[in-house]
Design a protein around this motif. Structure first.
Motif, PDB file in Angstrom:
ATOM      1  N   ALA A  32      15.468 121.763 -54.044  1.00  0.00           N
ATOM      2  CA  ALA A  32      16.810 121.462 -54.565  1.00  0.00           C
ATOM      3  C   ALA A  32      17.704 120.911 -53.462  1.00  0.00           C
ATOM      4  CB  ALA A  32      17.426 122.715 -55.176  1.00  0.00           C
ATOM      5  N   LEU A  33      17.538 121.381 -52.241  1.00  0.00           N
ATOM      6  CA  LEU A  33      18.284 120.844 -51.104  1.00  0.00           C
ATOM      7  C   LEU A  33      17.894 119.401 -50.823  1.00  0.00           C
ATOM      8  CD1 LEU A  33      18.205 123.897 -48.657  1.00  0.00           C
ATOM      9  CD2 LEU A  33      20.264 122.772 -49.504  1.00  0.00           C
ATOM     10  N   HIS A  34      16.588 119.136 -50.852  1.00  0.00           N
ATOM     11  CA  HIS A  34      16.105 117.781 -50.585  1.00  0.00           C
ATOM     12  C   HIS A  34      16.629 116.788 -51.615  1.00  0.00           C
ATOM     13  CE1 HIS A  34      12.465 119.372 -48.075  1.00  0.00           C
ATOM     14  NE2 HIS A  34      13.608 119.382 -47.409  1.00  0.00           N
ATOM     15  N   ALA A  35      16.816 117.237 -52.857  1.00  0.00           N
ATOM     16  CA  ALA A  35      17.296 116.342 -53.916  1.00  0.00           C
ATOM     17  C   ALA A  35      18.659 115.754 -53.568  1.00  0.00           C
ATOM     18  CB  ALA A  35      17.357 117.092 -55.245  1.00  0.00           C
ATOM     19  N   VAL A  36      19.532 116.588 -52.975  1.00  0.00           N
ATOM     20  CA  VAL A  36      20.857 116.104 -52.565  1.00  0.00           C
ATOM     21  C   VAL A  36      20.750 115.260 -51.304  1.00  0.00           C
ATOM     22  CG1 VAL A  36      23.129 116.821 -51.743  1.00  0.00           C
ATOM     23  CG2 VAL A  36      22.095 117.989 -53.690  1.00  0.00           C
ATOM     24  N   GLU A  37      19.949 115.716 -50.357  1.00  0.00           N
ATOM     25  CA  GLU A  37      19.808 114.995 -49.087  1.00  0.00           C
ATOM     26  C   GLU A  37      19.222 113.604 -49.287  1.00  0.00           C
ATOM     27  OE1 GLU A  37      17.416 117.745 -46.952  1.00  0.00           O
ATOM     28  OE2 GLU A  37      19.092 119.107 -46.491  1.00  0.00           O
ATOM     29  N   LYS A  38      18.309 113.469 -50.271  1.00  0.00           N
ATOM     30  CA  LYS A  38      17.668 112.171 -50.530  1.00  0.00           C
ATOM     31  C   LYS A  38      18.456 111.304 -51.499  1.00  0.00           C
ATOM     32  CE  LYS A  38      13.698 114.044 -51.693  1.00  0.00           C
ATOM     33  NZ  LYS A  38      12.285 114.224 -52.100  1.00  0.00           N
ATOM     34  N   GLY A  39      19.599 111.803 -51.981  1.00  0.00           N
ATOM     35  CA  GLY A  39      20.432 111.014 -52.873  1.00  0.00           C
ATOM     36  C   GLY A  39      19.965 110.996 -54.317  1.00  0.00           C
ATOM     37  N   GLU A  40      19.003 111.867 -54.651  1.00  0.00           N
ATOM     38  CA  GLU A  40      18.542 111.935 -56.038  1.00  0.00           C
ATOM     39  C   GLU A  40      19.557 112.648 -56.921  1.00  0.00           C
ATOM     40  OE1 GLU A  40      14.859 113.949 -55.686  1.00  0.00           O
ATOM     41  OE2 GLU A  40      13.765 112.226 -54.882  1.00  0.00           O
ATOM     42  N   LEU A  41      20.412 113.448 -56.298  1.00  0.00           N
ATOM     43  CA  LEU A  41      21.452 114.184 -57.015  1.00  0.00           C
ATOM     44  C   LEU A  41      22.759 114.023 -56.259  1.00  0.00           C
ATOM     45  CD1 LEU A  41      22.399 116.239 -59.165  1.00  0.00           C
ATOM     46  CD2 LEU A  41      21.717 118.058 -57.586  1.00  0.00           C
ATOM     47  N   THR A  42      23.816 113.644 -56.987  1.00  0.00           N
ATOM     48  CA  THR A  42      25.142 113.486 -56.399  1.00  0.00           C
ATOM     49  C   THR A  42      26.075 114.547 -56.982  1.00  0.00           C
ATOM     50  OG1 THR A  42      24.847 111.109 -56.132  1.00  0.00           O
ATOM     51  CG2 THR A  42      27.103 111.935 -56.083  1.00  0.00           C
ATOM     52  N   ILE A  43      26.737 115.296 -56.108  1.00  0.00           N
ATOM     53  CA  ILE A  43      27.679 116.320 -56.545  1.00  0.00           C
ATOM     54  C   ILE A  43      29.093 115.820 -56.317  1.00  0.00           C
ATOM     55  CG2 ILE A  43      28.480 118.682 -56.182  1.00  0.00           C
ATOM     56  CD1 ILE A  43      25.681 119.417 -55.264  1.00  0.00           C
ATOM     57  N   LEU A  44      29.906 115.852 -57.360  1.00  0.00           N
ATOM     58  CA  LEU A  44      31.290 115.407 -57.310  1.00  0.00           C
ATOM     59  C   LEU A  44      32.223 116.558 -57.668  1.00  0.00           C
ATOM     60  CD1 LEU A  44      30.851 112.050 -59.259  1.00  0.00           C
ATOM     61  CD2 LEU A  44      31.076 112.320 -56.788  1.00  0.00           C
ATOM     62  N   PRO A  45      33.302 116.752 -56.894  1.00  0.00           N
ATOM     63  CA  PRO A  45      33.662 116.144 -55.623  1.00  0.00           C
ATOM     64  C   PRO A  45      32.661 116.492 -54.524  1.00  0.00           C
ATOM     65  CG  PRO A  45      35.565 117.192 -56.638  1.00  0.00           C
ATOM     66  CD  PRO A  45      34.364 117.655 -57.389  1.00  0.00           C
ATOM     67  N   VAL A  99      24.136 125.692 -62.283  1.00  0.00           N
ATOM     68  CA  VAL A  99      23.822 124.333 -61.828  1.00  0.00           C
ATOM     69  C   VAL A  99      22.639 124.328 -60.864  1.00  0.00           C
ATOM     70  CG1 VAL A  99      24.692 122.280 -60.681  1.00  0.00           C
ATOM     71  CG2 VAL A  99      26.213 123.610 -62.161  1.00  0.00           C
ATOM     72  N   ALA A 100      22.722 125.106 -59.790  1.00  0.00           N
ATOM     73  CA  ALA A 100      21.648 125.109 -58.793  1.00  0.00           C
ATOM     74  C   ALA A 100      20.333 125.581 -59.397  1.00  0.00           C
ATOM     75  CB  ALA A 100      22.037 125.996 -57.611  1.00  0.00           C
ATOM     76  N   ARG A 101      20.410 126.530 -60.310  1.00  0.00           N
ATOM     77  CA  ARG A 101      19.184 127.035 -60.936  1.00  0.00           C
ATOM     78  C   ARG A 101      18.555 125.982 -61.854  1.00  0.00           C
ATOM     79  NH1 ARG A 101      21.588 133.104 -62.058  1.00  0.00           N
ATOM     80  NH2 ARG A 101      20.934 134.026 -60.064  1.00  0.00           N
ATOM     81  N   MET A 102      19.384 125.196 -62.529  1.00  0.00           N
ATOM     82  CA  MET A 102      18.836 124.101 -63.332  1.00  0.00           C
ATOM     83  C   MET A 102      18.135 123.074 -62.453  1.00  0.00           C
ATOM     84  SD  MET A 102      21.466 123.210 -66.432  1.00  0.00           S
ATOM     85  CE  MET A 102      22.948 123.203 -65.453  1.00  0.00           C
ATOM     86  N   VAL A 103      18.735 122.772 -61.313  1.00  0.00           N
ATOM     87  CA  VAL A 103      18.121 121.811 -60.392  1.00  0.00           C
ATOM     88  C   VAL A 103      16.764 122.326 -59.934  1.00  0.00           C
ATOM     89  CG1 VAL A 103      18.342 120.624 -58.180  1.00  0.00           C
ATOM     90  CG2 VAL A 103      20.356 120.912 -59.647  1.00  0.00           C
ATOM     91  N   MET A 104      16.715 123.592 -59.527  1.00  0.00           N
ATOM     92  CA  MET A 104      15.464 124.169 -59.042  1.00  0.00           C
ATOM     93  C   MET A 104      14.394 124.197 -60.119  1.00  0.00           C
ATOM     94  SD  MET A 104      16.635 127.258 -56.452  1.00  0.00           S
ATOM     95  CE  MET A 104      18.012 127.905 -57.383  1.00  0.00           C
ATOM     96  N   MET A 105      14.760 124.654 -61.309  1.00  0.00           N
ATOM     97  CA  MET A 105      13.789 124.752 -62.402  1.00  0.00           C
ATOM     98  C   MET A 105      13.352 123.371 -62.882  1.00  0.00           C
ATOM     99  SD  MET A 105      12.927 127.820 -63.001  1.00  0.00           S
ATOM    100  CE  MET A 105      13.365 129.513 -63.290  1.00  0.00           C
ATOM    101  N   TYR A 147      27.039 124.178 -52.012  1.00  0.00           N
ATOM    102  CA  TYR A 147      25.710 124.130 -52.632  1.00  0.00           C
ATOM    103  C   TYR A 147      24.629 124.356 -51.569  1.00  0.00           C
ATOM    104  CZ  TYR A 147      21.750 121.694 -54.986  1.00  0.00           C
ATOM    105  OH  TYR A 147      20.532 121.330 -55.532  1.00  0.00           O
ATOM    106  N   LYS A 148      24.733 123.640 -50.461  1.00  0.00           N
ATOM    107  CA  LYS A 148      23.719 123.745 -49.405  1.00  0.00           C
ATOM    108  C   LYS A 148      23.748 125.114 -48.733  1.00  0.00           C
ATOM    109  CE  LYS A 148      23.680 118.768 -48.438  1.00  0.00           C
ATOM    110  NZ  LYS A 148      24.090 117.691 -47.501  1.00  0.00           N
ATOM    111  N   HIS A 149      24.949 125.651 -48.525  1.00  0.00           N
ATOM    112  CA  HIS A 149      25.053 126.957 -47.878  1.00  0.00           C
ATOM    113  C   HIS A 149      24.383 128.030 -48.721  1.00  0.00           C
ATOM    114  CE1 HIS A 149      26.727 130.239 -45.485  1.00  0.00           C
ATOM    115  NE2 HIS A 149      27.078 130.809 -46.627  1.00  0.00           N
ATOM    116  N   TRP A 150      24.629 128.008 -50.022  1.00  0.00           N
ATOM    117  CA  TRP A 150      24.042 129.029 -50.895  1.00  0.00           C
ATOM    118  C   TRP A 150      22.525 128.899 -50.939  1.00  0.00           C
ATOM    119  CZ3 TRP A 150      21.662 129.041 -55.891  1.00  0.00           C
ATOM    120  CH2 TRP A 150      21.495 130.319 -56.438  1.00  0.00           C
ATOM    121  N   LEU A 151      22.028 127.681 -51.071  1.00  0.00           N
ATOM    122  CA  LEU A 151      20.579 127.489 -51.144  1.00  0.00           C
ATOM    123  C   LEU A 151      19.895 127.824 -49.822  1.00  0.00           C
ATOM    124  CD1 LEU A 151      20.297 124.193 -53.235  1.00  0.00           C
ATOM    125  CD2 LEU A 151      19.738 126.513 -53.966  1.00  0.00           C
ATOM    126  N   THR A 152      20.580 127.609 -48.725  1.00  0.00           N
ATOM    127  CA  THR A 152      20.008 127.915 -47.413  1.00  0.00           C
ATOM    128  C   THR A 152      19.917 129.420 -47.192  1.00  0.00           C
ATOM    129  OG1 THR A 152      20.930 125.861 -46.514  1.00  0.00           O
ATOM    130  CG2 THR A 152      20.255 127.525 -44.930  1.00  0.00           C
TER     131      THR A 152
END
Length: 568
Positions: free
Chosen positions: A398-411, A528-534, A418-423
């Motif tokens: 789920a972290l890689h998805a944001v880092e690679k631009g596959e997922l954009t979080i606004l704002p 949200v984060a759980r949907m991304v992971m699943m 998001y990254k702090h919680w997943l880390t």
């Protein structure tokens, strides 16, 4: 991002910026008669099929999965806001000629719904534990059929241009099949396990609840100072311990001091006598976790009733004692205090400490009290056998998805949260000791060790076949009575509503992955984060391209439109 139309996203951002929670005027929102009259046109539009995806002018769909409100809910201004924001995006792209799909539905809301129905039964003089599980389930479904559709009807009245022909409920047959399949697949991949660990326990519901469902509030409490005599020493040799929960001392398995605290260095390696336990000894240990500045700088280690103490005990191999029953009363480990409510026991323990000369003093102290988000009761940390999802590998993807631009979080500032919680994520406790929800697809063999011998299967027939082949046809099996955390089923929402696990279904092929997930910033972790992971783990794809997090309505006076308008 341009291909999805930044105009619509910017417009919605300007209406509900996540960084500023909104204070709205009830008078301003309810005075526009012309607006309320227009809402009734929604029924005409819906009946003409205008809210269904139309591929006549394009082939690239714009899909928004609606955050499913609780089936127990009634429309409030928070719902009205997210409906408005999502409707803006959907209508914008519909007018642009894109096929649009706005997927509506409701969540079964395990704890909330069970609470509502139990209160209803109590008004009839009936307790849940006087009923069978099947009888209780019948009453819940009856309640759901009578009252559970209220909020969906209210959202319809708002004029929401959802495709109501695709409306779902998380306990629908299709979604239930997806939940079972997800559990089985995750278990097969070694991502689901069973074990006895420290969880947040709700004594009134008698169920584990998620870390995310515990809210901490600062409240005025008491700090109790207690003498722990040093074994083998004179009567003047004792350690004074400051604690907010004297009733847990029966579960003490050590006394700790900081290794650099010269006041207590001479006691390290000796034994302390736990008060009111008829002379039970525990070791005095050194541990850097101890705060020299808090209280007296001496810490009682009660690993069965404190998250930090639990981790210390597991690291050092200390025994773990539980002094409470699941209803919050003291158990046999508490000796003479057995049967007392935990708060009554606190008063009684202190009174007895005063009588025996082991009470030093008590003083006011501000506490961070853990309370249930649902019922508001004080949560009890307890060691309990539960089912967990291993989160490390899921979080990494789920972290890689944001880092690679596959997922954009606004704002964009929510990226960091998001990254702090997943880390720093912990394994997810997914079992709940309730009767309303998806029963865990695990079967046990009567007479066998439940933690060692169990069968994961998609249904009872499959479980029986596996059991008969392994143990012979003379055995008897029974299903795990627990249900899955509501957030487990809702984490599958973007794809279970489109036909998954049948990846060949027309809706799944056409509309998955979805485009935008719009929701409040307060459920970034819950949902949200759980949907991304699943989504990544079970479908191989990020479930949506954008997450737009809106602000929250904080004005307690905003009640919405007059009740007569929302009557259904």
């Amino acid at each position: 991002m341009e291909e999805y139309g930044t105009d619509a996203l910017r417009f919605t951002l300007s209406l509900g910026t996540a960084g500023q929670d909104l204070n709205l005027s009830t008078e301003r929102l309810t005075s526009n008669k012309a607006f309320t009259n227009k809402l009734w046109n929604a029924g005409k539009w819906e009946s003409q099929g205008l809210f269904k995806p139309n591929f006549d002018r394009g082939i690239d769909p714009f899909v928004v999965p609606m955050p499913p409100p609780n089936v127990t809910g009634s429309l409030h201004m928070g719902h009205a806001m997210f409906v408005t924001l999502e409707d803006i995006m959907i209508r914008y792209f519909r007018m642009k000629g894109r096929p649009t799909l706005w997927l509506p539905g409701t969540d079964h809301a395990g704890i909330a719904t069970q609470l509502v129905v139990e209160k209803m039964l109590a008004s009839e003089g009936i307790k849940r534990d006087e009923m069978s599980r099947e009888e209780f389930s019948v009453r819940v479904w009856q309640w759901k059929e009578k009252y559970g559709g209220k909020i969906a009807t209210q959202i319809r009245k708002l004029g929401a241009s959802c495709d109501w022909t695709r409306e779902h409920f998380t306990l629908d047959e299709q979604l239930s099949r997806a939940v079972i399949e997800a559990f089985v697949r995750l278990h097969e991949r070694g991502l689901i396990y069973q074990g006895s660990y420290m969880v947040n326990w709700s004594p009134s519901f008698q169920t584990a609840i998620s870390d995310l469902e515990v809210e901490y509030s600062e409240e005025l409490g008491t700090l109790f100072y207690i003498k722990y005599r040093v074994a083998g020493g004179s009567r003047s040799e004792y350690l004074t311990i400051a604690t907010t929960r004297p009733e847990t001392l029966f579960g003490d398995t050590a006394v700790a001091v900081h290794p650099e605290d010269e006041r207590y260095s001479k006691y390290i390696g000796r034994q302390a006598i736990v008060p009111l336990t008829f002379g039970r000894h525990v070791p005095i240990i050194a541990n850097k976790y101890v705060d020299k500045e808090f209280g007296t700088g001496v810490l009682k280690i009660s690993p069965g009733h404190d998250h930090n103490d639990y981790h210390i005990a597991r690291k050092l191999g200390l025994p773990i004692l539980n002094v409470m029953n699941k209803d919050g009363t003291m158990n046999e480990v508490a000796g003479l205090y057995r049967g007392l409510d935990r708060f009554e026991a606190r008063k009684k323990v202190w009174s007895d400490l005063e009588e025996t000369g082991l009470a030093v003093k008590k003083e006011p102290h501000t506490l961070r009290v853990p309370r249930s988000q649902r019922g508001g009761e004080v949560i009890e940390p307890l060691v309990s056998k539960q089912w967990f999802v291993t989160m490390d590998s899921l979080a990494e993807k789920a972290l890689h998805a944001v880092e690679k631009g596959e997922l954009t979080i606004l704002p964009e500032r929510f990226d960091k949260i998001y990254k702090h919680w997943l880390t720093n994520i912990k394994d997810w406790c997914i079992s709940r000791q309730l009767w309303w929800g998806h029963q865990i697809p695990v079967w046990y063999v009567k007479g066998k060790d439940c933690e060692e011998e169990y069968i994961v299967a998609r249904n009872a027939d499959e479980a029986s076949a596996i059991a008969y082949e392994k143990y012979g046809k003379s055995i008897e099996i029974y299903q795990d009575p627990d249900v899955l955390d509501t957030w487990f089923s809702s984490s599958l929402w973007p794809f279970s509503t489109l036909g998954w696990p049948d990846v060949s279904s027309e809706d799944f092929r056409k509309f998955y992955p979805t485009t935008v997930l719009e929701t409040g910033h307060d459920i970034l972790f819950f949902w949200v984060a759980r949907m991304v992971m699943m989504g990544i783990e079970l479908t191989g794809k990020v479930p949506f391209s954008f997450v737009y997090l809106h602000g929250l309505i904080r004005d307690a006076q905003v009640l919405g439109y007059p009740d007569t308008f929302w009557d259904v």
